[in-house]
Design an enzyme around this catalytic site. Structure first.
Site, PDB file in Angstrom:
ATOM      1  N   LYS A  58      -1.307  -0.085 -23.329  1.00 48.68           N
ATOM      2  CA  LYS A  58      -2.297   0.968 -23.618  1.00 48.68           C
ATOM      3  C   LYS A  58      -2.889   1.524 -22.327  1.00 48.68           C
ATOM      4  O   LYS A  58      -3.239   2.710 -22.251  1.00 48.68           O
ATOM      5  CB  LYS A  58      -3.399   0.445 -24.535  1.00 48.68           C
ATOM      6  CG  LYS A  58      -3.111   0.691 -26.000  1.00 48.68           C
ATOM      7  CD  LYS A  58      -2.134  -0.274 -26.606  1.00 48.68           C
ATOM      8  CE  LYS A  58      -0.830   0.265 -27.029  1.00 48.68           C
ATOM      9  NZ  LYS A  58       0.089  -0.759 -27.572  1.00 48.68           N
ATOM     10  N   VAL A 193       8.326   0.530 -32.593  1.00 50.99           N
ATOM     11  CA  VAL A 193       6.993   0.842 -32.069  1.00 50.99           C
ATOM     12  C   VAL A 193       6.938   0.645 -30.546  1.00 50.99           C
ATOM     13  O   VAL A 193       6.512   1.543 -29.802  1.00 50.99           O
ATOM     14  CB  VAL A 193       5.937  -0.051 -32.758  1.00 50.99           C
ATOM     15  CG1 VAL A 193       4.568   0.157 -32.142  1.00 50.99           C
ATOM     16  CG2 VAL A 193       5.901   0.251 -34.256  1.00 50.99           C
ATOM     17  N   GLU A 213      18.929   3.925 -31.223  1.00 48.56           N
ATOM     18  CA  GLU A 213      18.424   3.145 -32.355  1.00 48.56           C
ATOM     19  C   GLU A 213      19.584   2.804 -33.298  1.00 48.56           C
ATOM     20  O   GLU A 213      20.359   3.671 -33.672  1.00 48.56           O
ATOM     21  CB  GLU A 213      17.338   3.958 -33.077  1.00 48.56           C
ATOM     22  CG  GLU A 213      16.906   3.442 -34.420  1.00 48.56           C
ATOM     23  CD  GLU A 213      16.347   2.023 -34.390  1.00 48.56           C
ATOM     24  OE1 GLU A 213      15.520   1.718 -33.524  1.00 48.56           O
ATOM     25  OE2 GLU A 213      16.776   1.211 -35.241  1.00 48.56           O
ATOM     26  N   ARG A 284      11.402  -9.204 -31.466  1.00 51.13           N
ATOM     27  CA  ARG A 284      10.901 -10.394 -30.789  1.00 51.13           C
ATOM     28  C   ARG A 284      11.229 -11.636 -31.616  1.00 51.13           C
ATOM     29  O   ARG A 284      11.360 -11.580 -32.828  1.00 51.13           O
ATOM     30  CB  ARG A 284       9.391 -10.267 -30.546  1.00 51.13           C
ATOM     31  CG  ARG A 284       9.079  -9.073 -29.640  1.00 51.13           C
ATOM     32  CD  ARG A 284       7.613  -8.954 -29.320  1.00 51.13           C
ATOM     33  NE  ARG A 284       7.083 -10.086 -28.599  1.00 51.13           N
ATOM     34  CZ  ARG A 284       7.143 -10.252 -27.280  1.00 51.13           C
ATOM     35  NH1 ARG A 284       7.730  -9.348 -26.520  1.00 51.13           N
ATOM     36  NH2 ARG A 284       6.616 -11.319 -26.721  1.00 51.13           N
ATOM     37  N   ALA A 332      -1.205  -8.195 -33.003  1.00 52.62           N
ATOM     38  CA  ALA A 332      -2.299  -8.989 -32.457  1.00 52.62           C
ATOM     39  C   ALA A 332      -3.419  -9.193 -33.478  1.00 52.62           C
ATOM     40  O   ALA A 332      -3.955 -10.296 -33.624  1.00 52.62           O
ATOM     41  CB  ALA A 332      -2.851  -8.307 -31.213  1.00 52.62           C
ATOM     42  N   HIS A 456     -19.624  16.293 -39.728  1.00 54.67           N
ATOM     43  CA  HIS A 456     -18.899  17.509 -39.361  1.00 54.67           C
ATOM     44  C   HIS A 456     -19.291  17.937 -37.963  1.00 54.67           C
ATOM     45  O   HIS A 456     -20.477  17.916 -37.645  1.00 54.67           O
ATOM     46  CB  HIS A 456     -19.223  18.629 -40.354  1.00 54.67           C
ATOM     47  CG  HIS A 456     -18.588  19.929 -39.987  1.00 54.67           C
ATOM     48  ND1 HIS A 456     -17.241  20.170 -40.200  1.00 54.67           N
ATOM     49  CD2 HIS A 456     -19.083  21.046 -39.380  1.00 54.67           C
ATOM     50  CE1 HIS A 456     -16.945  21.382 -39.753  1.00 54.67           C
ATOM     51  NE2 HIS A 456     -18.052  21.940 -39.252  1.00 54.67           N
TER      52      HIS A 456
HETATM   53  C1  LIG Z   1       4.806  -4.111 -25.163  1.00 50.91           C
HETATM   54  C2  LIG Z   1       4.048  -4.648 -26.350  1.00 50.91           C
HETATM   55  C3  LIG Z   1       3.010  -3.916 -26.884  1.00 50.91           C
HETATM   56  C4  LIG Z   1       2.310  -4.408 -27.976  1.00 50.91           C
HETATM   57  N1  LIG Z   1       1.300  -3.653 -28.469  1.00 50.91           N
HETATM   58  C5  LIG Z   1       0.617  -4.092 -29.547  1.00 50.91           C
HETATM   59  C6  LIG Z   1      -0.461  -3.334 -30.065  1.00 50.91           C
HETATM   60  O1  LIG Z   1      -0.790  -2.262 -29.563  1.00 50.91           O
HETATM   61  N2  LIG Z   1      -1.140  -3.834 -31.119  1.00 50.91           N
HETATM   62  C7  LIG Z   1      -0.799  -5.020 -31.709  1.00 50.91           C
HETATM   63  O2  LIG Z   1      -1.445  -5.423 -32.673  1.00 50.91           O
HETATM   64  N3  LIG Z   1       0.211  -5.771 -31.232  1.00 50.91           N
HETATM   65  C8  LIG Z   1       0.923  -5.333 -30.161  1.00 50.91           C
HETATM   66  N4  LIG Z   1       1.931  -6.099 -29.655  1.00 50.91           N
HETATM   67  C9  LIG Z   1       2.230  -7.389 -30.304  1.00 50.91           C
HETATM   68  C10 LIG Z   1       1.233  -8.458 -29.860  1.00 50.91           C
HETATM   69  O3  LIG Z   1       1.283  -8.576 -28.465  1.00 50.91           O
HETATM   70  C11 LIG Z   1       1.547  -9.777 -30.529  1.00 50.91           C
HETATM   71  O4  LIG Z   1       1.629  -9.604 -31.923  1.00 50.91           O
HETATM   72  C12 LIG Z   1       0.467 -10.800 -30.224  1.00 50.91           C
HETATM   73  O5  LIG Z   1       0.366 -11.019 -28.837  1.00 50.91           O
HETATM   74  C13 LIG Z   1       0.756 -12.129 -30.932  1.00 50.91           C
HETATM   75  O6  LIG Z   1      -0.265 -13.016 -30.644  1.00 50.91           O
HETATM   76  P1  LIG Z   1      -0.029 -14.586 -30.654  1.00 50.91           P
HETATM   77  O7  LIG Z   1      -1.356 -15.197 -30.382  1.00 50.91           O
HETATM   78  O8  LIG Z   1       0.692 -14.972 -31.876  1.00 50.91           O
HETATM   79  O9  LIG Z   1       0.984 -14.884 -29.456  1.00 50.91           O
HETATM   80  P2  LIG Z   1       1.015 -14.482 -27.926  1.00 50.91           P
HETATM   81  O10 LIG Z   1       0.125 -13.353 -27.620  1.00 50.91           O
HETATM   82  O11 LIG Z   1       2.458 -14.334 -27.582  1.00 50.91           O
HETATM   83  O12 LIG Z   1       0.424 -15.752 -27.186  1.00 50.91           O
HETATM   84  C14 LIG Z   1       1.074 -16.964 -27.186  1.00 50.91           C
HETATM   85  C15 LIG Z   1       0.579 -17.769 -26.005  1.00 50.91           C
HETATM   86  O13 LIG Z   1       1.027 -19.121 -26.155  1.00 50.91           O
HETATM   87  C16 LIG Z   1       1.456 -19.609 -24.905  1.00 50.91           C
HETATM   88  N5  LIG Z   1       2.371 -20.714 -25.165  1.00 50.91           N
HETATM   89  C17 LIG Z   1       3.587 -20.685 -25.760  1.00 50.91           C
HETATM   90  N6  LIG Z   1       4.069 -21.943 -25.901  1.00 50.91           N
HETATM   91  C18 LIG Z   1       3.141 -22.783 -25.371  1.00 50.91           C
HETATM   92  C19 LIG Z   1       3.055 -24.193 -25.226  1.00 50.91           C
HETATM   93  N7  LIG Z   1       4.016 -24.995 -25.669  1.00 50.91           N
HETATM   94  N8  LIG Z   1       1.964 -24.695 -24.621  1.00 50.91           N
HETATM   95  C20 LIG Z   1       0.968 -23.901 -24.169  1.00 50.91           C
HETATM   96  N9  LIG Z   1       0.995 -22.557 -24.290  1.00 50.91           N
HETATM   97  C21 LIG Z   1       2.064 -22.016 -24.893  1.00 50.91           C
HETATM   98  C22 LIG Z   1       2.112 -18.400 -24.252  1.00 50.91           C
HETATM   99  O14 LIG Z   1       2.193 -18.583 -22.864  1.00 50.91           O
HETATM  100  C23 LIG Z   1       1.132 -17.300 -24.659  1.00 50.91           C
HETATM  101  O15 LIG Z   1       0.086 -17.219 -23.732  1.00 50.91           O
HETATM  102  C24 LIG Z   1       2.644  -5.649 -28.543  1.00 50.91           C
HETATM  103  C25 LIG Z   1       3.670  -6.416 -27.993  1.00 50.91           C
HETATM  104  C26 LIG Z   1       4.368  -5.924 -26.907  1.00 50.91           C
HETATM  105  C27 LIG Z   1       5.463  -6.763 -26.325  1.00 50.91           C
END
Ligand SMILES: Cc1cc2nc3c(=O)[nH]c(=O)nc-3n(C[C@H](O)[C@H](O)[C@H](O)COP(=O)(O)OP(=O)(O)OC[C@H]3O[C@@H](n4cnc5c(N)ncnc54)[C@H](O)[C@@H]3O)c2cc1C
Length: 477
Positions: A58, A193, A213, A284, A332, A456
């Protein structure tokens, strides 16, 4: 060191860090381990979202939008500027600062809420009388015991078979957010996306972008009418979008990357595209690397996702999983909702996530956002519905701003009038969708929205007009 906790959270992405904070607010003793390492070896809590996802994308979308505005968008306002120069290094440094501010913000929140943070990879070691024992690797190197564990280990980018990311020419999202120069030509495999957002950034900065695509329909996850409008807008911006593409070969070439492919539609035969850099954005994969999940019998499905029930409970007692590592949209805010709900359940409350009202947003220009069901889904399910649309071209605020592309579309049950889906393409869609989420969460009808006063002139009036359109009584069209 070995310490006893009520809850150990593995992963400090939006699913994990929010779960940890909510649990601490509810009085639980919480530890959160995260392996992400930033500049200089420092911990970088925030996961994919903060480090290489939502936040940096962003930041670059905003910067590149300003660049596009300076190039083409100011003339009609009577403002003449000379052709802007792009200082990419500065733009990337700003993006890195924004990321760092978010990392620091999470560290601050952990301290404020008395969540103990450990920088290191965590793995299940054994089931113990009072719960689970986890081993956390260096730099935090420790043993943790907790009554409950939330796995929030996120996801990794999917590579094309046999084509690993080198983050130089063949880029995942991480490399795509850190290119040191604007490539003359850029290929993006996957027009989902993330592919569209990253493609837009580099197109606005001057790259010739081709999106390849596999699916025959553009943006198949969105409502068809919205996807058609988006396709028109992106094509006008110079994004070349090829659909029904089957990739046959990807290899390094003299000037970058050579992609050989076939198209289901159009001319037959193999075609070639040579680009300086290639982003591979084909989805992913849930991440359970190094977790020792199998060793303790944690159930994982064929896709690699941890199997959970509707409350995010796994097959193991006291072990929960949230976010990208489980079923459902990889978003997220979905991860956060699950984190909150699980923390509340662990603390004895009734946490709940309604997957039906999770909004989706594409932060392109125009923005695209939706919640609920599409027209095609409703038709397929045999549900009778009424539809109302309102174009931003008929909205005063959109005209004043000069952003008149797109429309709001509302779908409501034909007999009860309950809102079943809202689909927006146009200015401010990412913010406007919240009204629809609130309405659907309260099971509002289109008439409810139509009867509510909207300020408005605002873009939100287009949402109200779409609600009025369901009953064929728009006031401004
Ligand atoms: C380019 C891009 C843009 C995106 N834009 C958006 C958006 O605009 N809006 C949106 O809603 N979503 C967006 N997403 C998706 C979003 O980033 C993910 O859905 C979100 O980060 C998932 O959150 P999470 O907590 O499940 O995992 P993650 O954010 O992936 O966090 C997981 C964490 O766990 C840690 N980890 C993994 N295994 C271990 C372990 N064994 N021990 C300790 N730590 C560990 C990793 O290092 C990481 O820090 C985007 C993704 C990408 C790639």
């Amino acid at each position: 060191m070995s310490e006893e906790f009520d809850l150990a959270v593995i992963g400090a992405g939006p699913g994990g860090y929010i779960a940890a904070i909510r649990a601490a607010q509810l009085g639980l003793r919480v530890v959160c381990a995260d392996a992400w390492t930033g500049a200089g070896g420092a911990a970088a809590p925030g996961g994919t979202c903060t480090n290489v996802g939502c936040i940096p994308s962003k930041a670059l979308l905003q910067s590149s939008e300003y660049a596009a505005l300076a190039q083409h968008g100011l003339g009609e306002h009577g403002i003449t500027v000379s052709a802007p120069t792009i200082d990419l290094a500065r733009m990337l440094a700003r993006k890195d600062t924004v990321v760092r501010q978010n990392n620091e913000g999470i560290s601050y929140l952990f301290k404020k809420n008395k969540v103990q943070f450990l920088h290191g990879r965590a793995a299940f070691r054994a089931r113990v009388a009072q719960g689970w024992e986890l081993a956390v690797a260096a730099p935090a190197a420790s043993t943790v015991r907790a009554r409950n564990v939330i796995v929030a280990t996120g996801s990794n980018p999917r590579a094309l078979p046999g084509v690993p990311f080198d983050e130089d020419r063949i880029l995942s999202n991480a490399g795509a957010l850190a290119m040191d120069r604007v490539p003359g030509t850029l290929g993006v495999i996957g027009a989902g996306v993330i592919g569209l957002e990253l493609g837009s950034v580099w197109r606005r900065l001057g790259a010739e972008v081709t999106l390849l695509e596999a699916l025959p329909n553009f943006l198949g996850v969105a409502d068809e009418q919205i996807a058609r409008e988006a396709h028109k807008a992106f094509t006008r911006q110079g994004l070349r979008i090829l659909l029904g593409v089957q990739i046959e070969e990807v290899r390094s070439s003299k000037s970058g990357v050579l992609v050989r492919y076939r198209e289901a539609l159009g001319e037959q035969g193999q075609k070639a595209l040579e680009v300086e850099r290639l982003i591979v954005s084909i989805g992913r994969v849930p991440n359970t690397d190094g977790l020792q999940a199998q060793a303790v019998g944690l159930e994982i499905d064929a896709r690699g996702a941890i199997v959970v029930d509707e409350h995010c409970a796994t097959n193991l007692p006291g072990v929960w999983a949230v976010g990208d590592v489980v079923r459902g949209p990889m978003l997220a805010h979905k991860a956060e909702e699950e984190g909150v709900a699980v923390a509340e359940r662990i603390a004895g409350h009734a946490g709940h996530v309604d997957l039906a009202t999770i909004p989706s947003v594409v932060y392109t220009d125009p923005e695209i956002a939706w919640v609920g069901q599409t027209e095609a889904q409703l038709t397929a399910s045999g549900r009778a519905f009424r539809s109302g649309s309102f174009p931003f071209a008929a909205n005063g605020r959109a005209r004043a701003a000069g952003h008149t592309t797109g429309f709001v579309k509302m779908l409501a049950d034909a007999s009860t009038d309950e809102i079943l889906g809202v689909h927006i393409i146009g200015p401010g869609a990412s913010e406007l969708i919240s009204e629809a989420v609130v309405a659907m969460s309260f099971r509002a009808s289109s008439e409810d929205i139509a009867r509510i006063c909207h300020a408005h002139p605002t873009l939100s009036e287009a949402v109200r007009e779409a609600a009025l359109a369901v009953d064929k009584r728009t006031l401004n069209l």
